[in-house]
Design a protein around this motif. Structure first.
Motif, PDB file in Angstrom:
ATOM      1  N   ARG A  68      47.617 137.208 100.529  1.00 39.07           N
ATOM      2  CA  ARG A  68      46.360 136.657 100.594  1.00 39.07           C
ATOM      3  C   ARG A  68      45.243 136.259  99.418  1.00 39.07           C
ATOM      4  NH1 ARG A  68      42.702 141.817 102.354  1.00 39.07           N
ATOM      5  NH2 ARG A  68      42.862 142.152 100.115  1.00 39.07           N
ATOM      6  N   SER A  70      42.477 133.937  97.106  1.00 41.65           N
ATOM      7  CA  SER A  70      41.358 134.270  97.356  1.00 41.65           C
ATOM      8  C   SER A  70      40.504 134.228  96.356  1.00 41.65           C
ATOM      9  CB  SER A  70      40.439 136.036  97.284  1.00 41.65           C
ATOM     10  OG  SER A  70      41.129 136.296  96.661  1.00 41.65           O
ATOM     11  N   SER A  81      39.905 126.065  98.874  1.00 42.98           N
ATOM     12  CA  SER A  81      40.230 127.343  99.636  1.00 42.98           C
ATOM     13  C   SER A  81      39.534 126.782 100.726  1.00 42.98           C
ATOM     14  CB  SER A  81      39.982 128.228  99.019  1.00 42.98           C
ATOM     15  OG  SER A  81      38.679 127.722  98.459  1.00 42.98           O
TER      16      SER A  81
END
Ligand code: SF4
Length: 334
Positions: A68, A70, A81
């Motif tokens: 994941r 970020s 993103s």
């Protein structure tokens, strides 16, 4: 110089499955808040022991990993993103990856011509005679004979296969190539040929490289700047000459103390570190390096040092509490 890539607080987490209701999945912070810029036409070396997160970081930039992700990644002025996979695809051709293992990354059932044609076809760059012409050009620039068009990967040596890997990375005219340990599987003499080829191609095609490796001598030779990673974080980043001559972080000093000196007879004092780098499940509090650091103080276990410039050296950033006093004294004077 313009940054072609800006990375801000990038994190990559993997979820370790828990067991049942009482034990929820545990996140593993493999890349833990990394920020840096990569300037057009430069090579940034990224070094660190295996397991420090450098390959995961390189893959995350190109959306190739499973974790994941970020944080912000801005490529050529565009924030990535927020893009869907469809919106990202055209940009992906400008960001390519060279893999660690030239043997494993080539499809053994395809000839060089078929493999490169496929890349050109999928990205709608060229087909038929036009694709063939482009592949001949690519074979020329990586120093392989055009006769290799109809040959299979098993017919090549390791160095030749890595040249095919480079041709594949170049096929779509990328601006940025993430090179993941591209020479570590090769003999030393072949290593230098491939590194020199990468340097020539950088000059001829205005390429920017993120060069991931654990061999500090190779990284010194090819890099303009070098970033050192430990336990998912960049702990030091500086111009290559500066980092190799004046390493500031205790971890960088220990890594460099293990590199043999090129001058015959020169002796260096080896800094031995206790224990191994812990895994991402056992990240210590405070400075992640404190259990192994020869210069650790009690406060190192309590505070995570930010990555900040050294006093009077704005391009040399270090994450270590040892330099905070010096920095604040310098700021007071200013
Ligand atoms: Fe060592 Fe402390 Fe600096 Fe961490 S902050 S590298 S433990 S001196």
């Amino acid at each position: 110089r313009q940054p072609i890539l800006r990375v801000d607080d990038l994190r990559v987490d993997f979820l370790m499955p828990g067991s049942g209701f009482l034990r929820p999945p545990v996140p593993l912070h493999v890349v833990n808040g990394v920020s840096f810029e990569l300037f057009e036409g430069e090579t940034l070396g990224l070094v660190g022991e295996s397991g420090c997160g450098k390959t995961t970081l390189g893959r995350a930039l190109l959306r190739l990993g499973n974790g994941r992700v970020s944080g912000k990644i801005e490529f050529d002025g565009q924030e990535l993103s927020t893009l869907s996979n469809g919106e990202f695809r055209p940009l992906r051709s400008q960001m390519q990856m060279m893999f660690q293992d030239p043997f494993g990354s080539l499809n053994p059932r395809l000839t060089v011509g078929q493999m490169l044609s496929e890349v050109l076809l999928v990205h709608r760059v060229a087909r038929g005679a036009e694709a063939r012409r482009r592949i001949h050009e690519l074979l020329d620039v990586v120093g392989l004979s055009r006769e290799y068009y109809n040959r299979y990967p098993h017919e090549f040596s390791g160095g030749q296969r890595q040249r095919i890997g480079i041709a594949r990375a170049l096929a779509l005219n990328p601006k940025l190539i993430v090179c993941d340990e591209p020479v570590s599987a090769l003999d030393v003499s072949i290593q230098s040929q491939i590194i020199n080829l990468l340097k020539d191609l950088q000059r001829d095609f205005a390429l920017t490289y993120l060069f991931i490796a654990h061999d500090l001598s190779v990284v010194e030779y090819i890099s303009d700047r070098v970033a050192v990673m430990y336990l998912g974080e960049i702990v030091e980043i500086a111009e290559a000459d500066e980092l190799y001559r004046n390493p500031a972080h205790p971890y960088t000093r220990a890594l460099l103390s293990a590199v043999p000196s090129p001058e015959p007879g020169a002796r260096k004092e080896r800094i031995l570190l206790h224990g191994d780098q812990p895994g991402p499940m056992q990240v210590p509090p405070g400075c992640g390096f404190h259990p192994r650091c020869p210069s650790a103080r009690p406060e190192c276990a309590l505070r995570r040092p930010p990555l900040q410039p050294l006093a009077g050296r704005p391009l040399h950033l270090v994450s270590c509490l040892l330099y905070e006093e010096e920095r604040s004294m310098n700021e007071e004077k200013a």
